[in-house]
Write a protein that holds these residues in place. Structure first.
Motif, PDB file in Angstrom:
ATOM      1  N   GLU A   1      -7.419  -0.777  -2.813  1.00  0.00           N
ATOM      2  CA  GLU A   1      -6.560  -1.630  -2.953  1.00  0.00           C
ATOM      3  C   GLU A   1      -6.255  -2.568  -2.114  1.00  0.00           C
ATOM      4  O   GLU A   1      -5.326  -4.333  -2.126  1.00  0.00           O
ATOM      5  CB  GLU A   1      -5.061  -1.086  -3.311  1.00  0.00           C
TER       6      GLU A   1
ATOM      7  N   LEU B   1      -0.150  -1.283   0.103  1.00  0.00           N
ATOM      8  CA  LEU B   1       0.106   0.183   0.418  1.00  0.00           C
ATOM      9  C   LEU B   1       0.998   0.993  -0.074  1.00  0.00           C
ATOM     10  O   LEU B   1       0.152   2.779   0.087  1.00  0.00           O
ATOM     11  CB  LEU B   1      -0.875  -0.116   1.353  1.00  0.00           C
TER      12      LEU B   1
ATOM     13  N   LEU C   1      -7.045   4.345   0.472  1.00  0.00           N
ATOM     14  CA  LEU C   1      -6.774   3.110   0.561  1.00  0.00           C
ATOM     15  C   LEU C   1      -7.673   1.417   0.172  1.00  0.00           C
ATOM     16  O   LEU C   1      -7.140   0.047  -0.252  1.00  0.00           O
ATOM     17  CB  LEU C   1      -5.900   2.162   1.184  1.00  0.00           C
TER      18      LEU C   1
ATOM     19  N   THR D   1      -7.781  -5.928  -2.706  1.00  0.00           N
ATOM     20  CA  THR D   1      -7.635  -6.897  -3.434  1.00  0.00           C
ATOM     21  C   THR D   1      -6.401  -7.480  -2.684  1.00  0.00           C
ATOM     22  O   THR D   1      -6.977  -8.963  -2.749  1.00  0.00           O
ATOM     23  CB  THR D   1      -7.456  -5.995  -4.543  1.00  0.00           C
ATOM     24  N   ILE D   2      -5.881  -7.015  -1.873  1.00  0.00           N
ATOM     25  CA  ILE D   2      -4.562  -7.690  -1.284  1.00  0.00           C
ATOM     26  C   ILE D   2      -5.364  -8.980  -0.353  1.00  0.00           C
ATOM     27  O   ILE D   2      -4.543 -10.065  -0.687  1.00  0.00           O
ATOM     28  CB  ILE D   2      -4.059  -7.084  -0.687  1.00  0.00           C
TER      29      ILE D   2
END
Length: 203
Positions: A52, A28, A49, A55-56
């Motif tokens: 993302e 990130l 944030l 998704t992580i």
């Protein structure tokens, strides 16, 4: 937002993925102590944030922001409850055997509901060896085409993908007692019973 619930969920999901706080932070572009603060409930991720981060961690962003992942009921294994989904953006075809939250191209997909066979595409069926060779009365143009056909029986789904300007035919195993699904991009999903298939067979 409940930062404590969200932090506990982030920690749980991170450990499931076998990631360290540093792994998350590096991905990130932030400091490890920031991730530590989230997990301790001392703050929530910045709004920029979230996409993302979800998704992580491989989860739905909305549910993660609520601090709780909703689980589906266990799959009963009943293939008769098969559900089909088509992504309106990329055209991906997805299948589940029970209740599921299906996402593609960032969107939650709604299951396709079969229409009455009276609205169905006309079919002609030939018996070749141990298969049904099915021909559809369909234009198969770039704008109007059959996307997939599927035969569902017992513990199996036989899925055939079709494409625009392709010949409107498919071949499926000749199994009794199944259901035959056809999805047209303009007219939706139609289901044929085994009896309807038999009636369409050329004699």
């Amino acid at each position: 937002m409940d930062c404590v619930k969200i932090g506990q969920l982030i920690a749980k999901l991170r450990k499931e993925k076998k990631l360290t706080q540093k792994n998350i932070a590096d991905a990130l572009g932030i400091q490890s102590k920031t991730v530590s603060k989230w997990e301790c409930g001392l703050g929530c991720p910045d709004l920029s944030l979230w996409p993302e981060l979800s998704t992580i961690l491989g989860v739905d962003m909305k549910q993660m922001m609520e601090g709780e992942i909703t689980s589906n009921k266990p799959d009963s294994g009943n293939i008769d409850k098969v559900r089909f989904y088509v992504c309106p953006t990329c055209g991906n075809i997805l299948v589940s055997t029970g209740s599921a939250s299906i996402f593609c191209c960032g969107r939650k997909l709604e299951r396709l509901l079969p229409k009455d066979v009276s609205d169905a595409i006309k079919i002609t069926v030939e018996e070749i060896d141990m298969d049904y060779f099915i021909t559809f009365d369909h234009p198969m143009t770039k704008e109007h085409y059959i996307s997939f056909v599927a035969y569902v029986k017992t513990d199996r789904v036989f899925l055939n993908r079709l494409y625009p300007e392709q010949s409107p035919t498919c071949r499926i195993p000749m199994n009794k007692g199944g259901k035959f699904y056809v999805y047209c991009n303009q007219h939706g999903l139609v289901v044929y019973s085994d009896q309807a298939l038999n009636q369409a067979v050329k004699r």
